[in-house]
Write a protein that holds these residues in place. Sequence first.
Motif, PDB file in Angstrom:
ATOM      1  N   HIS A  98      29.549  34.062  26.902  1.00 38.94           N
ATOM      2  CA  HIS A  98      29.149  34.170  28.301  1.00 38.94           C
ATOM      3  C   HIS A  98      28.009  33.236  28.645  1.00 38.94           C
ATOM      4  O   HIS A  98      27.720  33.013  29.802  1.00 38.94           O
ATOM      5  N   GLU A  99      27.362  32.653  27.650  1.00 37.59           N
ATOM      6  CA  GLU A  99      26.247  31.752  27.913  1.00 37.59           C
ATOM      7  C   GLU A  99      26.693  30.512  28.682  1.00 37.59           C
ATOM      8  O   GLU A  99      25.917  29.915  29.393  1.00 37.59           O
ATOM      9  N   ALA A 100      27.970  30.129  28.558  1.00 34.10           N
ATOM     10  CA  ALA A 100      28.474  28.966  29.291  1.00 34.10           C
ATOM     11  C   ALA A 100      28.333  29.176  30.792  1.00 34.10           C
ATOM     12  O   ALA A 100      28.210  28.228  31.547  1.00 34.10           O
ATOM     13  N   CYS A 101      28.332  30.423  31.235  1.00 31.41           N
ATOM     14  CA  CYS A 101      28.183  30.744  32.653  1.00 31.41           C
ATOM     15  C   CYS A 101      26.770  31.205  32.991  1.00 31.41           C
ATOM     16  O   CYS A 101      26.494  31.598  34.114  1.00 31.41           O
ATOM     17  N   LYS A 102      25.881  31.203  32.003  1.00 33.41           N
ATOM     18  CA  LYS A 102      24.482  31.615  32.205  1.00 33.41           C
ATOM     19  C   LYS A 102      24.390  33.040  32.746  1.00 33.41           C
ATOM     20  O   LYS A 102      23.608  33.319  33.649  1.00 33.41           O
ATOM     21  N   ILE A 103      25.211  33.952  32.186  1.00 35.69           N
ATOM     22  CA  ILE A 103      25.197  35.351  32.599  1.00 35.69           C
ATOM     23  C   ILE A 103      24.737  36.205  31.428  1.00 35.69           C
ATOM     24  O   ILE A 103      25.279  36.114  30.341  1.00 35.69           O
TER      25      ILE A 103
END
Length: 148
Positions: free
Chosen positions: A18-23
């Motif tokens: 989920h880090e790819a979406c900064k969430i």
Amino acid sequence: CAVVALSLNGGLVLADSHEACKIDVEGMQPSGTIKGHVDNIGWMVGVRWGDGVLTLPSGEEKKFDIFGFKALETGLASVEFEGEVYNLENVDDFVGTYYGAGAGVAIMHGEGEAVLNNARCVVVKGRTLKTGLQVSGPAPGGVEISWD
């Protein structure tokens, strides 16, 4: 036809996290839950297919199908999965492609966890239970989720 790709030492082989979406899902309320089953078979290239149910907070259930491929995967396995869905504002944002890479070996039984997201930044945090014999190398894999 897909939801979450599976592998990761008996877990889902899902998007790069989920880090790819900064969430940051810690402390977030889930937008729903998922539960389902995926079968995997492969010789150098794995194929996975299955189905599941997305349950929304209202109690509404939406069935989905799973289909995908993963390079460097050999064996036969069956995976049960369940988890929470986050950042789902529009139910149609759940469908789409989930990518990931993972490596592992599952012999008869393996439990795992994974966090993945799609291009719309819908995040799935899941747990898996895998049975069978499967070797999965560090190569990209993806699954497509579509409504049943």
